[in-house]
Design a protein around this motif. Sequence first.
Motif, short mmCIF file in Angstrom:
data_model
loop_
_atom_site.label_atom_id
_atom_site.label_comp_id
_atom_site.label_asym_id
_atom_site.label_seq_id
_atom_site.Cartn_x
_atom_site.Cartn_y
_atom_site.Cartn_z
N THR A 1 -6.80 -2.13 -2.95
CA THR A 1 -5.81 -2.96 -2.25
C THR A 1 -4.43 -2.32 -2.26
O THR A 1 -3.61 -2.62 -1.39
CB THR A 1 -5.72 -4.35 -2.90
OG1 THR A 1 -5.37 -4.21 -4.27
CG2 THR A 1 -7.04 -5.10 -2.76
N LYS A 2 -4.16 -1.47 -3.21
CA LYS A 2 -2.86 -0.79 -3.27
C LYS A 2 -2.84 0.47 -2.42
O LYS A 2 -1.79 0.92 -1.98
CB LYS A 2 -2.50 -0.42 -4.72
CG LYS A 2 -2.28 -1.59 -5.62
CD LYS A 2 -1.00 -2.30 -5.25
CE LYS A 2 -0.75 -3.43 -6.23
NZ LYS A 2 0.28 -4.34 -5.73
N PHE A 3 -4.02 1.09 -2.24
CA PHE A 3 -4.06 2.40 -1.61
C PHE A 3 -5.03 2.51 -0.43
O PHE A 3 -5.10 3.57 0.19
CB PHE A 3 -4.45 3.46 -2.65
CG PHE A 3 -3.53 3.50 -3.83
CD1 PHE A 3 -2.30 4.13 -3.75
CD2 PHE A 3 -3.89 2.90 -5.02
CE1 PHE A 3 -1.44 4.15 -4.84
CE2 PHE A 3 -3.05 2.93 -6.12
CZ PHE A 3 -1.82 3.56 -6.03
N SER A 4 -5.77 1.45 -0.09
CA SER A 4 -6.86 1.57 0.88
C SER A 4 -6.38 1.95 2.28
O SER A 4 -7.07 2.66 3.00
CB SER A 4 -7.69 0.29 0.94
OG SER A 4 -6.89 -0.76 1.41
N ASP A 5 -5.23 1.45 2.72
CA ASP A 5 -4.75 1.75 4.07
C ASP A 5 -4.02 3.09 4.14
O ASP A 5 -3.63 3.52 5.22
CB ASP A 5 -3.79 0.65 4.55
CG ASP A 5 -4.52 -0.68 4.69
OD1 ASP A 5 -5.76 -0.65 4.88
OD2 ASP A 5 -3.86 -1.72 4.58
N THR B 1 0.86 -1.18 0.00
CA THR B 1 0.00 0.00 0.00
C THR B 1 0.90 1.23 0.00
O THR B 1 2.02 1.18 0.51
CB THR B 1 -0.93 0.05 1.23
OG1 THR B 1 -0.13 0.14 2.40
CG2 THR B 1 -1.85 -1.15 1.28
#
Length: 197
Positions: free
Chosen positions: A36-40, A6
């Motif tokens: 999934t790459k940037f959600s957190d 992320t």
Amino acid sequence: MPVCETMTLEVFGRFDKAEFHKAKCAAEDLVTRLPTKFSDSPLLIHPLTELAWSEFTKTKQIDLGGETWAFTANSMVFAGGELKGDCMDFVTWAKDEFDYQDYRTDAEDLYQAMADEAYETFIKDDKKDFVYFDVVIDDSECERMVFELYKDVCPKTCDNFVKLSTGEEGELDGLKLHYQDTLIHRVVPRGWIQGEI
């Protein structure tokens, strides 16, 4: 470079320029399309005035050195803390890494409209006062110069400048007390103008 699980995307730029809005939209699209790459990690958008942008780029030139010394674009994008470049560099990176596509029709007109609206909102919503000059060079089309006034810092100077800009004081003993029809004899880009009343 391998892509992190992320990452945070950060977009800086002049909000009155289409290039910033194009980079902002591309970053928003990536975060929406690839959770999934940037959600957190948050998407951080930093719309800046011309002055704030100038100060920001000077700071980044000192911090980052290298290619930023020749940086002349109106946006700067970081992914995972790493400079990806201006809008075009970022979009190219997004295409290469994530197969990004901008599906907006008439995109350049849209981004310019977004920039115009952001600028108009800033002028209307900001707590500062503004004055403007309509400037003509030789027989060219009229251009508008907008001045932001800092009455909280120097109220008397701002009041005097407004009076000289609007011409509300008229003349005193044959001496004009306004800027109308003033010849400008010196222009320092990103600095100042000089003329005589």
